[in-house]
Design a protein around this motif. Structure first.
Motif, mmCIF file in Angstrom:
data_model
loop_
_atom_site.group_PDB
_atom_site.id
_atom_site.type_symbol
_atom_site.label_atom_id
_atom_site.label_comp_id
_atom_site.label_asym_id
_atom_site.label_seq_id
_atom_site.Cartn_x
_atom_site.Cartn_y
_atom_site.Cartn_z
ATOM 1 N N THR A 280 -17.107 -12.381 -5.534
ATOM 2 C CA THR A 280 -18.484 -12.857 -5.343
ATOM 3 C C THR A 280 -18.612 -14.349 -5.584
ATOM 4 O OG1 THR A 280 -19.076 -12.440 -7.658
ATOM 5 C CG2 THR A 280 -19.360 -10.620 -6.085
ATOM 6 N N TYR B 209 -12.277 -4.899 -1.793
ATOM 7 C CA TYR B 209 -13.140 -5.655 -2.697
ATOM 8 C C TYR B 209 -13.074 -7.134 -2.333
ATOM 9 C CZ TYR B 209 -13.763 -1.615 -5.729
ATOM 10 O OH TYR B 209 -14.116 -0.382 -6.228
ATOM 11 N N ASP C 298 -17.078 -7.281 -5.571
ATOM 12 C CA ASP C 298 -17.992 -6.269 -5.047
ATOM 13 C C ASP C 298 -17.360 -5.618 -3.828
ATOM 14 O OD1 ASP C 298 -20.187 -4.682 -4.856
ATOM 15 O OD2 ASP C 298 -21.646 -6.310 -4.742
ATOM 16 N N SER C 299 -17.805 -4.399 -3.518
ATOM 17 C CA SER C 299 -17.283 -3.679 -2.359
ATOM 18 C C SER C 299 -18.421 -3.322 -1.425
ATOM 19 C CB SER C 299 -16.560 -2.396 -2.805
ATOM 20 O OG SER C 299 -16.106 -1.660 -1.690
ATOM 21 N N TYR C 300 -18.184 -3.506 -0.120
ATOM 22 C CA TYR C 300 -19.209 -3.214 0.884
ATOM 23 C C TYR C 300 -18.754 -2.137 1.871
ATOM 24 C CZ TYR C 300 -20.854 -7.660 -0.977
ATOM 25 O OH TYR C 300 -21.266 -8.664 -1.825
ATOM 26 N N ASP C 301 -17.621 -1.475 1.564
ATOM 27 C CA ASP C 301 -17.097 -0.444 2.471
ATOM 28 C C ASP C 301 -16.659 0.797 1.700
ATOM 29 O OD1 ASP C 301 -14.931 -1.505 1.210
ATOM 30 O OD2 ASP C 301 -13.911 -2.201 3.009
ATOM 31 N N LYS C 302 -17.474 1.177 0.738
ATOM 32 C CA LYS C 302 -17.231 2.400 -0.044
ATOM 33 C C LYS C 302 -15.881 2.370 -0.751
ATOM 34 C CE LYS C 302 -20.193 5.271 2.894
ATOM 35 N NZ LYS C 302 -20.282 6.477 3.762
#
Length: 501
Positions: free
Chosen positions: A121, A118, A110-114
């Motif tokens: 999880t 990555y 998953d990515s949390y910075d656009k």
């Protein structure tokens, strides 16, 4: 086994494959794919302008600083990476684990910075593997190959610790080269440690300034690099179009070398046996007819066809029923059908003797690992039937059956599928980059691992999903895959073939 799918091993000697005709891109898809790229480019430039105005530090690495030119390219390649590749990066470079056989385990990310980075999880999904080069199913952690490799580790260790020219000519290497030459009916063979380097370092050892290379326009990057490094003049011809090849040959033979007009020292025509992005087989019989007429040499790259084509798994020559000695330079890799690494060149002894001295991979690169050599040797013995069993024949039959069933099933569902029915590489045309990403994500949700392909590996407007089939797949596996693909194809409106409405 499905008796409606003819085994390649049961072909008559006079077998002539049906010519492959590529289906044209539908007009609607052609126009809308162009529009989608224009929209992305327009908004990409707008986004870059806003970033420079309001967040200039994010683009500092692309600008000159303290007298240094930018190390990172700031042209269209960088633009393509930022606005085409990065937003879809979750479908590429997926981390996997386990043996890449009929199934494979994929780490979820998953990515949390656009999409900048990555993170895993912690979830691992076991997927049906339609993505790996494992044509004959030799990528295994158990069985005769694995047992032989385990024994070799105890006897020879893992590495040689030397180049071939120094102290890297092991008994295993000599035995493997002798077996490969026998397998292909050639006088001699050389085995190198990297498949890509077989092309990129062998071509410069064969041709030089004053020579002419005529290359298929869709040849692999390793061939392109090797041709450029050679110093020879390079001309291309339309993919698998022997009429265009003859035109290129005739024109360049008439003109001769640039400036001087002298005759070429030699002419080398380079083709692939099976094209990994198209699934097409080269028209070798027609090439040999032109060879007799224009007196050029043929360099045949069988990276994907060796082991995968022909009733005996001996590649394109076997596929057409042609004597291997009619091809001047036979190249192949062990990464696809043999479950190993590295590659080979086979041909006349004089040719191989020259390559041992002038090929940089032979002179400067580390020799092939003993464990890799044992995998190659054991797999080749099985394919040849010299292990005392019919396992090799069964694997070749299973791959031919699976390839034909899968390609035909997708075409019947209305998809545009490139390539020959005999090809274990099955490209399903998607065209739109966003649909490629959506297709890959939807298949992963259904626990099926596939490969999404776009530029620069393919033309920008011909994005596709590339399925790789294996002898390890069962018909039940493929039936499940076809059902899932059909479902996703309906959701994404991909059933656009005019041949199977």
């Amino acid at each position: 086994m499905n008796q409606n799918v003819q085994s390649s091993s049961s072909r008559p000697e006079s077998f002539i494959p049906k010519p492959y005709e590529e289906e044209k891109t539908p007009t609607y898809e052609l126009i809308t794919t162009h529009l989608s790229f224009y929209i992305i480019i327009i908004f990409g430039h707008l986004r870059d302008l806003l970033t420079i105005l309001f967040k200039p530090k994010k683009r500092m690495y692309m600008q000159s600083q303290n007298g240094y030119a930018p190390l990172i390219n700031s042209g269209f390649e960088a633009f393509y990476v930022r606005h085409f590749y990065n937003p879809l990066r979750d479908i590429f470079n997926r981390p996997v684990t386990d043996v890449p056989s009929r199934s494979i385990k994929v780490f979820q990310r998953d990515s949390y910075d656009k999409f900048e980075t990555y993170v895993k999880t912690g979830e691992v999904t076991e997927c049906l593997n339609l993505s790996s080069y494992n044509y004959l199913g030799f990528a295994q952690s158990e069985g005769p190959c694995a047992d032989a490799v385990e024994e070799t580790i105890r006897d020879h260790g893992v590495v040689v610790g030397s180049t071939r020219m120094d102290a890297g000519t092991t008994d295993l290497l000599v035995e493997t080269e002798t077996l490969i030459a026998k397998f292909l009916g050639q006088e001699s063979a050389i085995v190198l440690s990297m498949g890509f380097a077989v092309n990129s370092t062998s071509i410069p050892a064969l041709v030089e300034k004053g020579c002419l290379i005529v290359s298929d326009e869709l040849n692999h990057a390793s061939i392109v690099l090797g041709a450029r490094m050679s110093g020879a003049v390079i001309k291309t011809f339309k993919h698998n179009d022997t009429a265009d090849l003859e035109k290129v040959l005739r024109n360049n033979i008439a003109l001769g070398q640039p400036k001087t007009g002298r005759a070429w020292k030699k002419i080398l025509v380079i083709v692939e046996g099976l094209y990994s992005m198209e699934g097409t087989v080269c028209p070798l019989p027609q090439l040999l007819e032109l060879k007799e007429k224009y007196k050029f040499y043929i360099f045949l790259d069988e990276a994907h066809s060796i082991g995968a084509l022909g009733p005996n798994g001996r590649g394109v020559c076997d596929y057409y029923g042609i004597d291997h000695s009619k091809v001047d330079v036979l190249m192949g890799t062990f990464t696809k059908s043999f479950g190993a690494a590295g590659g080979y060149i086979a041909g006349r002894k004089s040719l191989i003797d020259r390559l041992r001295l002038y090929n940089h991979s032979s002179v400067y690169a580390e020799a092939v690992s003993p464990v890799v050599l044992k995998q190659i040797y054991t797999a080749t013995k099985i394919i040849m039937g010299e292990d005392g069993s019919d396992e090799g024949k069964e694997r070749i039959y299973a791959l031919a059956r699976n390839s034909k069933y899968f390609a035909r099933a997708l075409r019947k569902h209305g998809f545009i599928v490139y390539g020959s029915d005999e090809s274990p590489v099955v490209p399903l045309m998607v065209y739109y980059p966003t649909k490629v990403a959506a297709f890959s994500r939807e298949m992963l949700r259904r626990n099926i691992a596939v490969v999404a392909v776009g530029a620069p590996a393919t033309p920008v407007l011909k994005c596709r999903i590339r399925f790789c089939l294996s002898a390890s797949h069962t018909l039940e596996d493929l039936e499940r895959a076809v059902e899932a693909i059909s479902e996703v194809g309906d959701r994404l409106s991909l059933k656009i073939s005019s041949r199977h409405p």
